[in-house]
Design a protein around this motif. Structure first.
Motif, PDB file in Angstrom:
ATOM      1  N   ALA A 104      -5.019 101.749  78.423  1.00 13.29           N
ATOM      2  CA  ALA A 104      -5.081 100.334  78.804  1.00 13.29           C
ATOM      3  C   ALA A 104      -6.084 100.142  79.938  1.00 13.29           C
ATOM      4  O   ALA A 104      -6.878  99.191  79.918  1.00 13.29           O
ATOM      5  CB  ALA A 104      -3.698  99.839  79.219  1.00 13.29           C
ATOM      6  N   LYS A 105      -6.067 101.028  80.924  1.00 12.22           N
ATOM      7  CA  LYS A 105      -7.014 100.936  82.046  1.00 12.22           C
ATOM      8  C   LYS A 105      -8.451 101.121  81.567  1.00 12.22           C
ATOM      9  O   LYS A 105      -9.359 100.453  82.060  1.00 12.22           O
ATOM     10  CB  LYS A 105      -6.678 101.978  83.122  1.00 12.22           C
ATOM     11  CG  LYS A 105      -5.521 101.589  83.989  1.00 12.22           C
ATOM     12  CD  LYS A 105      -5.905 100.398  84.828  1.00 12.22           C
ATOM     13  CE  LYS A 105      -4.992 100.194  86.001  1.00 12.22           C
ATOM     14  NZ  LYS A 105      -5.380  99.026  86.773  1.00 12.22           N
ATOM     15  N   TYR A 163       0.168  93.152  81.515  1.00 16.26           N
ATOM     16  CA  TYR A 163       0.584  94.314  80.740  1.00 16.26           C
ATOM     17  C   TYR A 163       2.049  94.550  81.083  1.00 16.26           C
ATOM     18  O   TYR A 163       2.394  94.672  82.255  1.00 16.26           O
ATOM     19  CB  TYR A 163      -0.259  95.523  81.124  1.00 16.26           C
ATOM     20  CG  TYR A 163      -1.725  95.374  80.763  1.00 16.26           C
ATOM     21  CD1 TYR A 163      -2.226  95.940  79.599  1.00 16.26           C
ATOM     22  CD2 TYR A 163      -2.591  94.656  81.575  1.00 16.26           C
ATOM     23  CE1 TYR A 163      -3.570  95.809  79.258  1.00 16.26           C
ATOM     24  CE2 TYR A 163      -3.936  94.518  81.250  1.00 16.26           C
ATOM     25  CZ  TYR A 163      -4.413  95.099  80.100  1.00 16.26           C
ATOM     26  OH  TYR A 163      -5.742  94.959  79.780  1.00 16.26           O
ATOM     27  N   LYS A 171     -11.339  91.687  80.424  1.00 16.21           N
ATOM     28  CA  LYS A 171     -11.834  90.824  81.496  1.00 16.21           C
ATOM     29  C   LYS A 171     -13.013  89.969  81.038  1.00 16.21           C
ATOM     30  O   LYS A 171     -13.246  88.891  81.570  1.00 16.21           O
ATOM     31  CB  LYS A 171     -12.241  91.660  82.712  1.00 16.21           C
ATOM     32  CG  LYS A 171     -11.072  92.182  83.493  1.00 16.21           C
ATOM     33  CD  LYS A 171     -11.543  92.975  84.697  1.00 16.21           C
ATOM     34  CE  LYS A 171     -10.374  93.456  85.526  1.00 16.21           C
ATOM     35  NZ  LYS A 171     -10.829  94.269  86.661  1.00 16.21           N
ATOM     36  N   GLU A 231      -9.628  97.839  80.084  1.00 13.47           N
ATOM     37  CA  GLU A 231      -9.431  96.677  80.953  1.00 13.47           C
ATOM     38  C   GLU A 231     -10.664  95.773  81.034  1.00 13.47           C
ATOM     39  O   GLU A 231     -10.547  94.547  80.911  1.00 13.47           O
ATOM     40  CB  GLU A 231      -9.046  97.170  82.346  1.00 13.47           C
ATOM     41  CG  GLU A 231      -8.645  96.105  83.304  1.00 13.47           C
ATOM     42  CD  GLU A 231      -8.172  96.680  84.634  1.00 13.47           C
ATOM     43  OE1 GLU A 231      -7.712  95.868  85.449  1.00 13.47           O
ATOM     44  OE2 GLU A 231      -8.266  97.904  84.857  1.00 13.47           O
ATOM     45  N   ASN A 232     -11.836  96.333  81.230  1.00 14.49           N
ATOM     46  CA  ASN A 232     -13.045  95.511  81.349  1.00 14.49           C
ATOM     47  C   ASN A 232     -13.368  94.746  80.066  1.00 14.49           C
ATOM     48  O   ASN A 232     -13.938  93.655  80.121  1.00 14.49           O
ATOM     49  CB  ASN A 232     -14.244  96.355  81.780  1.00 14.49           C
ATOM     50  CG  ASN A 232     -14.178  96.684  83.255  1.00 14.49           C
ATOM     51  OD1 ASN A 232     -13.601  95.945  84.043  1.00 14.49           O
ATOM     52  ND2 ASN A 232     -14.745  97.812  83.630  1.00 14.49           N
TER      53      ASN A 232
END
Length: 96
Positions: A21-22, A39, A29, A25-26
Motif C-alpha cells: 500500500a505504501k 486505509y 495521490k 501511495e503516490n
C-alpha cells in the motif's frame, strides 16, 4: 461529494499488505478528483479496505475504469470479490 467504501479479504500478511500500500501511495495521490483516502483494517481476520472521498461520481467512475483500479486484486492478493458501497455525501460536519 461521493463516499466509496471498499472492503476486501487478502491472503497477504499485514506487514506485506502495508508495504505494498505504501509503495502505491503516490499513484493514489495523483488521482484527479480523489479528495481523501483512508486505509482501514476491519475487525475480521485478513479483511482490509479503503474509504475514498471523491469530488464527483464522474471522478469515481473514471478511476474505476483505470489500470490502477484494475491492478488492486493482484497487488493485494485478494481472494474474493471486494465489497463496494457508494454513497452521496449530504453535508460534512467540519470544513477541515
Amino acid at each position: 461529494m461521493v463516499l466509496q467504501i471498499v472492503t476486501l479479504k487478502s491472503d497477504l500478511p499485514e506487514d506485506e499488505l502495508l508495504k505494498r500500500a505504501k509503495e502505491r501511495e503516490n499513484n493514489f495521490k495523483s488521482i484527479s478528483g480523489l479528495l481523501q483516502k483512508y486505509y482501514v483494517k476491519t475487525s475480521k481476520d485478513g479483511e482490509y479496505g479503503g474509504v475514498y472521498v471523491w469530488d464527483s461520481l464522474q471522478s469515481l467512475k473514471k478511476y474505476q475504469a483505470s489500470d490502477l483500479a484494475k491492478s488492486i486484486p493482484s497487488a493485494y492478493a485478494i481472494n474474493d470479490a471486494p465489497n463496494i458501497e457508494i454513497m452521496d455525501i449530504l453535508f460534512q460536519l467540519r470544513d477541515s
